[in-house]
Motif scaffolding. Sequence first.
Motif, PDB file in Angstrom:
ATOM      1  N   ALA A 167     -41.996  73.924   3.124  1.00  0.00           N
ATOM      2  CA  ALA A 167     -43.374  74.400   2.971  1.00  0.00           C
ATOM      3  C   ALA A 167     -43.853  74.245   1.530  1.00  0.00           C
ATOM      4  CB  ALA A 167     -43.462  75.866   3.407  1.00  0.00           C
ATOM      5  N   SER A 168     -43.012  74.616   0.585  1.00  0.00           N
ATOM      6  CA  SER A 168     -43.388  74.495  -0.833  1.00  0.00           C
ATOM      7  C   SER A 168     -43.597  73.038  -1.208  1.00  0.00           C
ATOM      8  CB  SER A 168     -42.318  75.118  -1.726  1.00  0.00           C
ATOM      9  OG  SER A 168     -42.258  76.517  -1.545  1.00  0.00           O
ATOM     10  N   LEU A 169     -42.702  72.172  -0.765  1.00  0.00           N
ATOM     11  CA  LEU A 169     -42.843  70.758  -1.084  1.00  0.00           C
ATOM     12  C   LEU A 169     -44.114  70.166  -0.490  1.00  0.00           C
ATOM     13  CD1 LEU A 169     -39.186  69.410  -0.713  1.00  0.00           C
ATOM     14  CD2 LEU A 169     -40.472  69.807  -2.827  1.00  0.00           C
ATOM     15  N   ALA A 170     -44.479  70.604   0.696  1.00  0.00           N
ATOM     16  CA  ALA A 170     -45.701  70.108   1.329  1.00  0.00           C
ATOM     17  C   ALA A 170     -46.928  70.482   0.512  1.00  0.00           C
ATOM     18  CB  ALA A 170     -45.810  70.654   2.752  1.00  0.00           C
ATOM     19  N   VAL A 171     -46.952  71.719   0.034  1.00  0.00           N
ATOM     20  CA  VAL A 171     -48.074  72.177  -0.796  1.00  0.00           C
ATOM     21  C   VAL A 171     -48.146  71.361  -2.087  1.00  0.00           C
ATOM     22  CG1 VAL A 171     -48.934  74.110  -2.177  1.00  0.00           C
ATOM     23  CG2 VAL A 171     -48.093  74.511   0.148  1.00  0.00           C
ATOM     24  N   LEU A 172     -46.996  71.141  -2.714  1.00  0.00           N
ATOM     25  CA  LEU A 172     -46.965  70.404  -3.976  1.00  0.00           C
ATOM     26  C   LEU A 172     -47.359  68.947  -3.776  1.00  0.00           C
ATOM     27  CD1 LEU A 172     -43.689  71.967  -5.418  1.00  0.00           C
ATOM     28  CD2 LEU A 172     -46.000  72.292  -6.309  1.00  0.00           C
ATOM     29  N   GLU A 173     -46.886  68.336  -2.706  1.00  0.00           N
ATOM     30  CA  GLU A 173     -47.259  66.945  -2.437  1.00  0.00           C
ATOM     31  C   GLU A 173     -48.756  66.809  -2.192  1.00  0.00           C
ATOM     32  OE1 GLU A 173     -44.247  64.123  -0.446  1.00  0.00           O
ATOM     33  OE2 GLU A 173     -43.966  66.043   0.592  1.00  0.00           O
ATOM     34  N   LYS A 174     -49.324  67.756  -1.497  1.00  0.00           N
ATOM     35  CA  LYS A 174     -50.763  67.724  -1.223  1.00  0.00           C
ATOM     36  C   LYS A 174     -51.571  67.808  -2.512  1.00  0.00           C
ATOM     37  CE  LYS A 174     -54.299  69.874   1.694  1.00  0.00           C
ATOM     38  NZ  LYS A 174     -54.579  70.950   2.698  1.00  0.00           N
ATOM     39  N   ALA A 175     -51.000  68.508  -3.516  1.00  0.00           N
ATOM     40  CA  ALA A 175     -51.693  68.667  -4.804  1.00  0.00           C
ATOM     41  C   ALA A 175     -51.428  67.501  -5.758  1.00  0.00           C
ATOM     42  CB  ALA A 175     -51.245  69.969  -5.460  1.00  0.00           C
ATOM     43  N   GLY A 176     -50.690  66.490  -5.299  1.00  0.00           N
ATOM     44  CA  GLY A 176     -50.491  65.300  -6.122  1.00  0.00           C
ATOM     45  C   GLY A 176     -49.134  65.170  -6.775  1.00  0.00           C
TER      46      GLY A 176
END
Length: 421
Positions: free
Chosen positions: A108-117
Amino acid sequence: MMRRPTQLYALAALAGVLAAPVAAQLQVPGVGVPVPPVGRVLGEVTDRLDRTVDTATAITEREARRLLRLREAALDRLLRANPQAIERDSAGNLARHGELLVTGPDAASLAVLEKAGFRILSREEIEGLDIAFVRLAVPAGMSLAEAQTRAAALAPDAQIEADTLHLEAGAPIATAALPVTALAAAAAAPVEVKVGLIDGGTGASVPVAARKGFASGAPAASDHGSAVASLLRAQGLTRLWAADVYGTDPAGGSASAVAKALGWLAASGCKVVTVSLVGPRSALLEKAVIAAQGKGVVVVAAVGNDGPAAPPAYPASYSGVLAITGVDRKGRALIEAGRALHLDYAAPGAEVWAMDAAGKRKAWRGTSFATPLAAARVAAALAQESNWRAALDREARDLGTKGADATYGRGVLCESCGKKK
């Protein structure tokens, strides 16, 4: 070719502290950290480091802060020389450029970070320690410090940090070299315990059982790593595993490299690991240290040479790591010795004779060279009995105030080790 950052750092700091009068006061006014009671000032930095003059001048807060300024100036020079490889993190520490580490990442954390670039560069695991981490590239146009702050806000439950750098804790002093044969003649009785070192690469003149690199261009022979290895060899340690965390990488010595090196050494069966490097606290490396200790590895580390007002040195300050300081040949604490959150032992750290990468035997100075001597005593104690701590305590000569103290720890080990023969 530019000098390795570790050499710039050690020499600048040493020159600064030796230029100022220092003496036997145990506390820097207003700093709140212990100062080694030396009673004398070491002389010329260039070729007379062990010529002393009497003094009774107490160290001042101004002088302690001056050493810190010299340390920062050396780091700034390194940063300016390598802007494509190194930048400062949100705490001001030097770290690998444009990269963040996420330890034990969740999807979940990685998904959020990837979405932010934040782009995933690699998914990695530390050999033998079952520790997973992800390496992230920071978004374009964002500094490392900005990205670190942004990532922490986006994923507050994730363990996110920069890949901070670790620097060597000693350097050679200018003096005549001795023949290579002098070192072999001084070798102690063999000790069969496997010992690992995390440092620069070792030269061909210092035999090791195995070498492995954890940075670009590694393994590559270095003077510092060769000196540490030759000190271990001279104390009878023939089963050496050498991990090179620098190679030719200007951002060598990163926390991730040191953690992976520790994992390899633990997986190789090393029971003692010596680390003559200092850096800031790292969650990834701390986790690796704890995991290695859980496998029975004794980690021995230098307190560094940044003086008594410097930030606590790591890995020496991690819980359970043996923190080692240095003394000169008269048993006086090195005036440039740094500090850790705890101190275990001291060992010779001035006029320590060891080989460079070319096989020449030179005199060295710094807590870097006290550390392998202490590690050798740990290995010798392990070879003889399970209670190695009790064996070291019996051997250590108590100096300073009676019992363990903040200047010498539990006493001085290996006092005759590394002498000129």
